[in-house]
Structures are given as structure tokens and as C-alpha cells.
Design a protein around this motif. Sequence first.
Motif, PDB file in Angstrom:
ATOM      1  N   GLU A  26      51.147 -22.444  50.126  1.00 16.17           N
ATOM      2  CA  GLU A  26      50.799 -21.173  50.763  1.00 16.17           C
ATOM      3  C   GLU A  26      51.663 -20.919  51.997  1.00 16.17           C
ATOM      4  O   GLU A  26      52.016 -19.764  52.298  1.00 16.17           O
ATOM      5  CB  GLU A  26      49.321 -21.182  51.126  1.00 16.17           C
ATOM      6  CG  GLU A  26      48.401 -21.123  49.909  1.00 16.17           C
ATOM      7  CD  GLU A  26      46.933 -21.158  50.276  1.00 16.17           C
ATOM      8  OE1 GLU A  26      46.120 -20.730  49.448  1.00 16.17           O
ATOM      9  OE2 GLU A  26      46.605 -21.612  51.394  1.00 16.17           O
ATOM     10  N   THR A  42      55.035 -19.415  50.948  1.00 16.18           N
ATOM     11  CA  THR A  42      55.010 -17.985  50.604  1.00 16.18           C
ATOM     12  C   THR A  42      54.673 -17.111  51.805  1.00 16.18           C
ATOM     13  O   THR A  42      55.129 -15.968  51.903  1.00 16.18           O
ATOM     14  CB  THR A  42      53.980 -17.727  49.493  1.00 16.18           C
ATOM     15  OG1 THR A  42      52.688 -18.154  49.944  1.00 16.18           O
ATOM     16  CG2 THR A  42      54.331 -18.505  48.236  1.00 16.18           C
ATOM     17  N   ARG A  43      53.871 -17.627  52.738  1.00 17.37           N
ATOM     18  CA  ARG A  43      53.412 -16.824  53.866  1.00 17.37           C
ATOM     19  C   ARG A  43      54.451 -16.750  54.972  1.00 17.37           C
ATOM     20  O   ARG A  43      54.608 -15.705  55.617  1.00 17.37           O
ATOM     21  CB  ARG A  43      52.110 -17.416  54.407  1.00 17.37           C
ATOM     22  CG  ARG A  43      51.510 -16.625  55.565  1.00 17.37           C
ATOM     23  CD  ARG A  43      50.191 -17.237  56.035  1.00 17.37           C
ATOM     24  NE  ARG A  43      50.361 -18.603  56.489  1.00 17.37           N
ATOM     25  CZ  ARG A  43      49.889 -19.665  55.854  1.00 17.37           C
ATOM     26  NH1 ARG A  43      49.213 -19.513  54.730  1.00 17.37           N
ATOM     27  NH2 ARG A  43      50.081 -20.886  56.333  1.00 17.37           N
ATOM     28  N   VAL A  57      49.610 -11.184  41.932  1.00 14.28           N
ATOM     29  CA  VAL A  57      50.464 -12.085  42.711  1.00 14.28           C
ATOM     30  C   VAL A  57      51.731 -12.412  41.937  1.00 14.28           C
ATOM     31  O   VAL A  57      52.834 -12.481  42.503  1.00 14.28           O
ATOM     32  CB  VAL A  57      49.687 -13.360  43.078  1.00 14.28           C
ATOM     33  CG1 VAL A  57      50.623 -14.404  43.681  1.00 14.28           C
ATOM     34  CG2 VAL A  57      48.572 -13.037  44.060  1.00 14.28           C
ATOM     35  N   LEU A  90      52.949  -9.196  44.585  1.00 14.24           N
ATOM     36  CA  LEU A  90      52.037  -8.735  45.628  1.00 14.24           C
ATOM     37  C   LEU A  90      51.288  -9.919  46.224  1.00 14.24           C
ATOM     38  O   LEU A  90      50.819 -10.792  45.506  1.00 14.24           O
ATOM     39  CB  LEU A  90      51.032  -7.737  45.033  1.00 14.24           C
ATOM     40  CG  LEU A  90      50.094  -7.045  46.016  1.00 14.24           C
ATOM     41  CD1 LEU A  90      50.874  -6.135  46.964  1.00 14.24           C
ATOM     42  CD2 LEU A  90      49.049  -6.224  45.254  1.00 14.24           C
ATOM     43  N   ARG A  91      51.179  -9.955  47.535  1.00 10.08           N
ATOM     44  CA  ARG A  91      50.409 -10.995  48.205  1.00 10.08           C
ATOM     45  C   ARG A  91      48.988 -10.480  48.407  1.00 10.08           C
ATOM     46  O   ARG A  91      48.797  -9.431  49.041  1.00 10.08           O
ATOM     47  CB  ARG A  91      51.054 -11.380  49.530  1.00 10.08           C
ATOM     48  CG  ARG A  91      50.405 -12.574  50.203  1.00 10.08           C
ATOM     49  CD  ARG A  91      51.367 -13.232  51.189  1.00 10.08           C
ATOM     50  NE  ARG A  91      51.817 -12.310  52.225  1.00 10.08           N
ATOM     51  CZ  ARG A  91      51.229 -12.171  53.405  1.00 10.08           C
ATOM     52  NH1 ARG A  91      50.175 -12.882  53.700  1.00 10.08           N
ATOM     53  NH2 ARG A  91      51.734 -11.327  54.287  1.00 10.08           N
ATOM     54  N   VAL A  92      48.001 -11.209  47.890  1.00  7.70           N
ATOM     55  CA  VAL A  92      46.615 -10.734  47.886  1.00  7.70           C
ATOM     56  C   VAL A  92      45.736 -11.761  48.584  1.00  7.70           C
ATOM     57  O   VAL A  92      45.763 -12.952  48.264  1.00  7.70           O
ATOM     58  CB  VAL A  92      46.103 -10.499  46.447  1.00  7.70           C
ATOM     59  CG1 VAL A  92      44.653  -9.991  46.472  1.00  7.70           C
ATOM     60  CG2 VAL A  92      46.999  -9.514  45.714  1.00  7.70           C
ATOM     61  N   GLU A  93      44.929 -11.270  49.520  1.00  8.97           N
ATOM     62  CA  GLU A  93      43.899 -12.089  50.143  1.00  8.97           C
ATOM     63  C   GLU A  93      42.575 -11.776  49.446  1.00  8.97           C
ATOM     64  O   GLU A  93      42.059 -10.654  49.563  1.00  8.97           O
ATOM     65  CB  GLU A  93      43.796 -11.771  51.632  1.00  8.97           C
ATOM     66  CG  GLU A  93      42.705 -12.572  52.342  1.00  8.97           C
ATOM     67  CD  GLU A  93      42.555 -12.162  53.796  1.00  8.97           C
ATOM     68  OE1 GLU A  93      41.464 -12.398  54.359  1.00  8.97           O
ATOM     69  OE2 GLU A  93      43.512 -11.588  54.352  1.00  8.97           O
ATOM     70  N   ARG A 139      50.899  -1.964  44.827  1.00  7.61           N
ATOM     71  CA  ARG A 139      52.248  -2.499  44.577  1.00  7.61           C
ATOM     72  C   ARG A 139      53.267  -1.390  44.367  1.00  7.61           C
ATOM     73  O   ARG A 139      54.414  -1.497  44.823  1.00  7.61           O
ATOM     74  CB  ARG A 139      52.198  -3.409  43.352  1.00  7.61           C
ATOM     75  CG  ARG A 139      53.528  -4.072  43.002  1.00  7.61           C
ATOM     76  CD  ARG A 139      53.350  -5.116  41.921  1.00  7.61           C
ATOM     77  NE  ARG A 139      52.733  -4.576  40.728  1.00  7.61           N
ATOM     78  CZ  ARG A 139      53.391  -3.949  39.748  1.00  7.61           C
ATOM     79  NH1 ARG A 139      54.704  -3.779  39.853  1.00  7.61           N
ATOM     80  NH2 ARG A 139      52.764  -3.495  38.700  1.00  7.61           N
ATOM     81  N   HIS A 157      51.109  -6.520  50.708  1.00  9.89           N
ATOM     82  CA  HIS A 157      49.898  -7.280  51.001  1.00  9.89           C
ATOM     83  C   HIS A 157      48.677  -6.398  50.804  1.00  9.89           C
ATOM     84  O   HIS A 157      48.683  -5.206  51.155  1.00  9.89           O
ATOM     85  CB  HIS A 157      49.942  -7.796  52.447  1.00  9.89           C
ATOM     86  CG  HIS A 157      48.709  -8.557  52.835  1.00  9.89           C
ATOM     87  ND1 HIS A 157      47.697  -7.981  53.567  1.00  9.89           N
ATOM     88  CD2 HIS A 157      48.323  -9.832  52.598  1.00  9.89           C
ATOM     89  CE1 HIS A 157      46.733  -8.873  53.762  1.00  9.89           C
ATOM     90  NE2 HIS A 157      47.099 -10.007  53.190  1.00  9.89           N
ATOM     91  N   VAL A 199      44.076  -6.712  50.694  1.00  9.81           N
ATOM     92  CA  VAL A 199      42.878  -7.510  50.934  1.00  9.81           C
ATOM     93  C   VAL A 199      41.796  -7.063  49.943  1.00  9.81           C
ATOM     94  O   VAL A 199      41.471  -5.872  49.883  1.00  9.81           O
ATOM     95  CB  VAL A 199      42.370  -7.359  52.378  1.00  9.81           C
ATOM     96  CG1 VAL A 199      41.082  -8.171  52.574  1.00  9.81           C
ATOM     97  CG2 VAL A 199      43.432  -7.804  53.371  1.00  9.81           C
ATOM     98  N   ASP A 227      44.626  -1.742  51.856  1.00  8.32           N
ATOM     99  CA  ASP A 227      46.029  -1.983  52.203  1.00  8.32           C
ATOM    100  C   ASP A 227      46.380  -1.117  53.406  1.00  8.32           C
ATOM    101  O   ASP A 227      45.725  -0.107  53.672  1.00  8.32           O
ATOM    102  CB  ASP A 227      46.945  -1.664  51.021  1.00  8.32           C
ATOM    103  CG  ASP A 227      47.047  -0.173  50.747  1.00  8.32           C
ATOM    104  OD1 ASP A 227      47.797   0.539  51.444  1.00  8.32           O
ATOM    105  OD2 ASP A 227      46.335   0.292  49.803  1.00  8.32           O
TER     106      ASP A 227
END
Length: 400
Positions: free
Chosen positions: A229, A232-233, A280, A284-287, A322, A329, A331, A347
Motif C-alpha cells: 500500500e 501505491t500511495r 482499482v 482508480l485508488r479507492v478507500e 474514473r 481517488h 471514498v 470524490d
Amino acid sequence: MSPQRPPRPPGTQASAGTAVAGIERSRAVTMVVVRVGAMVLCGSLEVLGDGRWLALGPLPYLLGAMAGASLLVCAVTAARAALPPRPLLWADLALVVVVVLAAGRYAGPRVTDGWPGTILPYVLLVGIMVGISFRTFPAVLAWTAALGGALLLGYVQSDLVWWAALPHVAGLTTNATMAAYVMRVLFRTARDLDQARAGELRRSAQLSQERERGRTARVLHDRILQTMEALTRDGWIADPSVRARVAEESQWLRAFLRGDDGDPAEDVVAALEEVVRQAVGSGLRVEFNAGRLRSAPEREGMPAEVVEALSGILREALTNVRKHAGVGHAVVRAECRSGTLALSVLDHGSGFDPDAPTTGLGIARSIRDGARAVGGSADVEAAPGEGTLVSVRIPLPSGE
């Protein structure tokens, strides 16, 4: 006296270390001891008594055959540490019946008040042998009836009143039934003990596996997952496709460590996790936060159409982020409170005017219509330059 042995639980065997095997050995020892004791007792009565009635007719030969059969049963039982085969046991019992009938016929003139003193004690002890050997009470009573009937006929052939034999028949029946009852209790207790031991071993093995799994999960979480993580972060991977792939695998590993590996078609959390992993994988980065949904009792048995609708709504919302939000990113939060399933996608992208006629068909059809199809509703809060918030609420059927 019977070849049948108490049943064992399915899938188990009376191995040397089991309680059932111990009872089998104890039963064999008891059989040998009772038989030897019976022969010693009867032999002593004949030698010390004054009747000498066994010198008449074929009785000496029949008695010798009975003693030989009993010794053979003892030898086979000792060698096997278990009861002998069926033919030997039945032949031995049949021979006892024949000897009892012959004693009543040929020793009649020498009968005293105790009736054939050498045979009667042996017959009473044979009742114990029958009870030790037979598995069912009907079988015990059947063989006891054969011996008791032989005693009654012996009394009649000796010109004695037949009811004088009833106390001996009662003693024979009591010996047999009590011995059978004790053996059934012992075998039942032994089987329960073996099952308890097997269950304890299984639980111990499962506990060891769970401890090892927990240790492995901690190592994966504290080292491998956090490293993936961070890569990627923090921008350590320059290639977008590689970064997306690592992020997707990080999401999968985190879900696996939480135990969210159920069937997406049946588990709403697993279904949403699958949609997030796909997003992902697309870059796309997803929380994703679904803690309250994972612990909600309504998660179990959720209707399949609700799971499918919610998955479709989340997929469309993340696709819009996206393609149109201009950010990488989002959430996602999912929870269940007061019988209502809630999903939100946020977003901080370019946003849009949700009331404008140029709004994409995806929001109207895939999100709003998808929520209404299962009795829910969807709201879209957006403004140009201020990002987008999609909120979905679906009431669950009562009792689910």
C-alpha cells in the motif's frame, strides 16, 4: 456365546489405543475367566460329590465334548483378544443344551433335590457368558429361553415337577440380562469417550491451525500489505498500470485477511469488494470502508436482487469517477442501520450540474433507476469544481 459385537460409530475402528478396544479385551478376559471357573466348579462337584451320575450312558462323552469345546473357545478368545467366530460359539452353546437334555434322561434315577448338581451350576454361569457375548436383548433372551427350556425338559424327564426348575430358569435369565446390560453400558461409555477424545483432537488441531493462520495474517499485514500500500500511495511506482495492479492486489489481500472471501453472489460485502478491486485494477485508488456493514446481522441472508443492484450502482459510480471526475481517488462507505442499507461514493473531482439536461444517462439509469428497482432511492450531490457525492438508501425486508 454370540458372534455379534457392539456396533462402533461410523468411520471409527477399535484400534489398540481406544476405549472400545479396551472393553473388547476386558470382555475376552471375562469370558475366559468365567468359563475356566465354571469348569473348575463343576469338576470339583463331580469329584467331591457322591452321586457319580455322570458315569451313566453317554454323559461322560458329552461332558468331555462340552469341556473340550469350552477350552477351545477359551484358547481362541485368548489368541484373538476378542470373541471367537460365530460357528464355534453357536456350536458350544448347542452342545450345552444337548448335555442338559441328556442329563435329565440318563441321570434321572440318581437325581437329588439339587437336580444334576454338576450341570446346573455350569448352566447358570453360561447365562453370564450369553450376556457378555450378545449385542441385543432379544438375542440374549432367545438363547436364555433355549437353555431354560432344556432345564424344564430335564426336570420332566427326571420325573420331577417342572415348576421346580423355575427358580433356576429365573436365575439363568437374571444372569444373562444383567451381564448384557453391563456390557451395553460399558460399550456405550467407551464409544462416547472415544468420540470425545476424537473431538478434542480435532479441536486442538483447529486451534493450532487458527493460531498459525493468525500469525501468518499478522506477518502479511504488518509487512507485505503495508509495503504494497505504501508503494501505491507514496508514488514509488511510476508506471500507472503496475501501480494499479499492485493496488488491486493490496485490496484483495486486505479483504482476504479480514475473511471477506465469500461468494460475491451471496455476500454483499464480498460483492462490493469485487467491484472495488475491478476499479482499482482500472487505475482508480479507492478507500473502501464497510466496517458497520460487516458486523451488521442484516448482512446474512440479504436478498440477491439487493446485492446485485448495489453492486451495479457502485460500479457505475466508480466508472463515472474514473472517466469524468478528473481525479484518481474515491471514498466508498457502506453500512446498515435501522434496517436500511446505505452506500455512498465521494470524490473531490471536477463535479457537474446534476440538473443540467446534459447529465449522463449513467446516473439516471444505473444509479437512480437501480435503487428504485429494489425499493430504494439515490441522491446525487454535485457542483462544478466541488466534486460529487452519490448516496443510496435501500430499506431491507423486515426479518432479514
